[in-house]
Design a protein around this motif. Structure first.
Motif, PDB file in Angstrom:
ATOM      1  N   LEU A  12       0.828  -1.212   0.000  1.00  0.00           N
ATOM      2  CA  LEU A  12       0.000   0.000   0.000  1.00  0.00           C
ATOM      3  C   LEU A  12       0.858   1.256   0.000  1.00  0.00           C
ATOM      4  O   LEU A  12       0.506   2.252  -0.642  1.00  0.00           O
ATOM      5  CB  LEU A  12      -0.940   0.010   1.207  1.00  0.00           C
ATOM      6  CG  LEU A  12      -2.119  -0.935   1.162  1.00  0.00           C
ATOM      7  CD1 LEU A  12      -2.970  -0.784   2.413  1.00  0.00           C
ATOM      8  CD2 LEU A  12      -2.969  -0.701  -0.077  1.00  0.00           C
ATOM      9  N   THR A  14       3.742   1.616  -1.367  1.00  0.00           N
ATOM     10  CA  THR A  14       4.254   1.781  -2.739  1.00  0.00           C
ATOM     11  C   THR A  14       3.183   2.373  -3.645  1.00  0.00           C
ATOM     12  O   THR A  14       3.454   3.302  -4.419  1.00  0.00           O
ATOM     13  CB  THR A  14       4.745   0.429  -3.289  1.00  0.00           C
ATOM     14  OG1 THR A  14       5.758  -0.075  -2.418  1.00  0.00           O
ATOM     15  CG2 THR A  14       5.290   0.571  -4.696  1.00  0.00           C
ATOM     16  N   VAL A  15       1.969   1.853  -3.535  1.00  0.00           N
ATOM     17  CA  VAL A  15       0.853   2.382  -4.327  1.00  0.00           C
ATOM     18  C   VAL A  15       0.626   3.856  -3.989  1.00  0.00           C
ATOM     19  O   VAL A  15       0.466   4.697  -4.886  1.00  0.00           O
ATOM     20  CB  VAL A  15      -0.432   1.558  -4.077  1.00  0.00           C
ATOM     21  CG1 VAL A  15      -1.654   2.243  -4.665  1.00  0.00           C
ATOM     22  CG2 VAL A  15      -0.276   0.152  -4.631  1.00  0.00           C
ATOM     23  N   GLY A  19       1.195   7.001  -6.571  1.00  0.00           N
ATOM     24  CA  GLY A  19       0.047   7.874  -6.817  1.00  0.00           C
ATOM     25  C   GLY A  19       0.285   9.286  -6.336  1.00  0.00           C
ATOM     26  O   GLY A  19      -0.061  10.262  -7.008  1.00  0.00           O
ATOM     27  N   GLU A  55      -1.701  11.238  -0.304  1.00  0.00           N
ATOM     28  CA  GLU A  55      -1.149   9.925  -0.632  1.00  0.00           C
ATOM     29  C   GLU A  55       0.310   9.814  -0.203  1.00  0.00           C
ATOM     30  O   GLU A  55       0.745   8.754   0.255  1.00  0.00           O
ATOM     31  CB  GLU A  55      -1.323   9.631  -2.120  1.00  0.00           C
ATOM     32  CG  GLU A  55      -2.768   9.376  -2.488  1.00  0.00           C
ATOM     33  CD  GLU A  55      -2.978   9.043  -3.952  1.00  0.00           C
ATOM     34  OE1 GLU A  55      -1.986   8.914  -4.694  1.00  0.00           O
ATOM     35  OE2 GLU A  55      -4.147   8.911  -4.350  1.00  0.00           O
ATOM     36  N   TRP A  82      -6.841   5.255   4.441  1.00  0.00           N
ATOM     37  CA  TRP A  82      -6.710   4.765   3.068  1.00  0.00           C
ATOM     38  C   TRP A  82      -8.013   4.118   2.604  1.00  0.00           C
ATOM     39  O   TRP A  82      -8.405   4.276   1.446  1.00  0.00           O
ATOM     40  CB  TRP A  82      -5.545   3.776   2.969  1.00  0.00           C
ATOM     41  CG  TRP A  82      -5.248   3.377   1.566  1.00  0.00           C
ATOM     42  CD1 TRP A  82      -5.629   2.226   0.952  1.00  0.00           C
ATOM     43  CD2 TRP A  82      -4.544   4.135   0.588  1.00  0.00           C
ATOM     44  NE1 TRP A  82      -5.184   2.223  -0.353  1.00  0.00           N
ATOM     45  CE2 TRP A  82      -4.521   3.378  -0.601  1.00  0.00           C
ATOM     46  CE3 TRP A  82      -3.921   5.379   0.603  1.00  0.00           C
ATOM     47  CZ2 TRP A  82      -3.901   3.828  -1.763  1.00  0.00           C
ATOM     48  CZ3 TRP A  82      -3.305   5.826  -0.554  1.00  0.00           C
ATOM     49  CH2 TRP A  82      -3.300   5.051  -1.712  1.00  0.00           C
ATOM     50  N   ASN A 105      -9.407  -0.353  -7.069  1.00  0.00           N
ATOM     51  CA  ASN A 105      -9.536   0.342  -5.793  1.00  0.00           C
ATOM     52  C   ASN A 105     -10.116  -0.567  -4.715  1.00  0.00           C
ATOM     53  O   ASN A 105      -9.760  -0.445  -3.536  1.00  0.00           O
ATOM     54  CB  ASN A 105     -10.398   1.597  -5.935  1.00  0.00           C
ATOM     55  CG  ASN A 105      -9.762   2.660  -6.797  1.00  0.00           C
ATOM     56  OD1 ASN A 105     -10.434   3.269  -7.628  1.00  0.00           O
ATOM     57  ND2 ASN A 105      -8.476   2.877  -6.635  1.00  0.00           N
ATOM     58  N   TYR A 108      -7.220  -2.489  -3.319  1.00  0.00           N
ATOM     59  CA  TYR A 108      -6.466  -1.649  -2.381  1.00  0.00           C
ATOM     60  C   TYR A 108      -7.222  -1.482  -1.063  1.00  0.00           C
ATOM     61  O   TYR A 108      -6.639  -1.543   0.015  1.00  0.00           O
ATOM     62  CB  TYR A 108      -6.188  -0.274  -2.979  1.00  0.00           C
ATOM     63  CG  TYR A 108      -5.338  -0.275  -4.228  1.00  0.00           C
ATOM     64  CD1 TYR A 108      -4.409  -1.282  -4.492  1.00  0.00           C
ATOM     65  CD2 TYR A 108      -5.464   0.735  -5.161  1.00  0.00           C
ATOM     66  CE1 TYR A 108      -3.638  -1.268  -5.646  1.00  0.00           C
ATOM     67  CE2 TYR A 108      -4.693   0.765  -6.308  1.00  0.00           C
ATOM     68  CZ  TYR A 108      -3.780  -0.243  -6.542  1.00  0.00           C
ATOM     69  OH  TYR A 108      -3.017  -0.211  -7.683  1.00  0.00           O
TER      70      TYR A 108
END
Length: 126
Positions: A12, A14-15, A19, A55, A82, A105, A108
């Motif tokens: 998460l 990294t995402v 982003g 983010e 998140w 999404n 995630y």
């Protein structure tokens, strides 16, 4: 379980980092032209940059508190935040009928729920 939660947090983070960097530093018009980024054409620069900053904070909040052992309870708190962000993303992509992104999404969101439940519950840092 502890390792799986660290992997989830790293994933998460990294995402969120990717982003956040893209929303913070790539011009909104270029984001709007990218696949899945059309929603940025409907909002202002400030909104996109604010999401990018959130983010980036999430990326830090998912890893640093536990890694530095400074307020590690912030890891599951960040995971809950998140989840809320992903709900907003799912609504946005759903309204635009971008259903593959709604599914992404949802993935995630599911990882964030796993992290929040695990770190608030059986594998808390306390």
């Amino acid at each position: 379980m502890h390792l799986a939660l660290w992997i989830a947090a790293g994933f998460l983070a990294t995402v969120a980092l990717v982003g956040g960097l893209s929303k913070s530093f790539i011009p909104r018009q270029k984001l709007a032209a990218a696949h899945g980024g059309g929603w940025t054409g409907d909002v202002g620069d400030g909104f996109v940059k604010s999401l990018g900053a959130l983010e980036l904070l999430a990326a830090a909040g998912l890893i640093l508190p536990a890694a530095l052992d400074i307020a590690p309870v912030m890891v599951p708190v960040t995971a809950v935040c998140w989840v809320l962000l992903m709900i907003g993303a799912m609504i946005t992509h759903g309204r635009r009928r971008e259903f593959p992104f709604v599914g992404l999404n949802l993935v995630y969101l599911s990882v964030a729920v796993f992290l929040a439940v695990g770190r608030f519950g059986p594998e808390s840092f306390s």
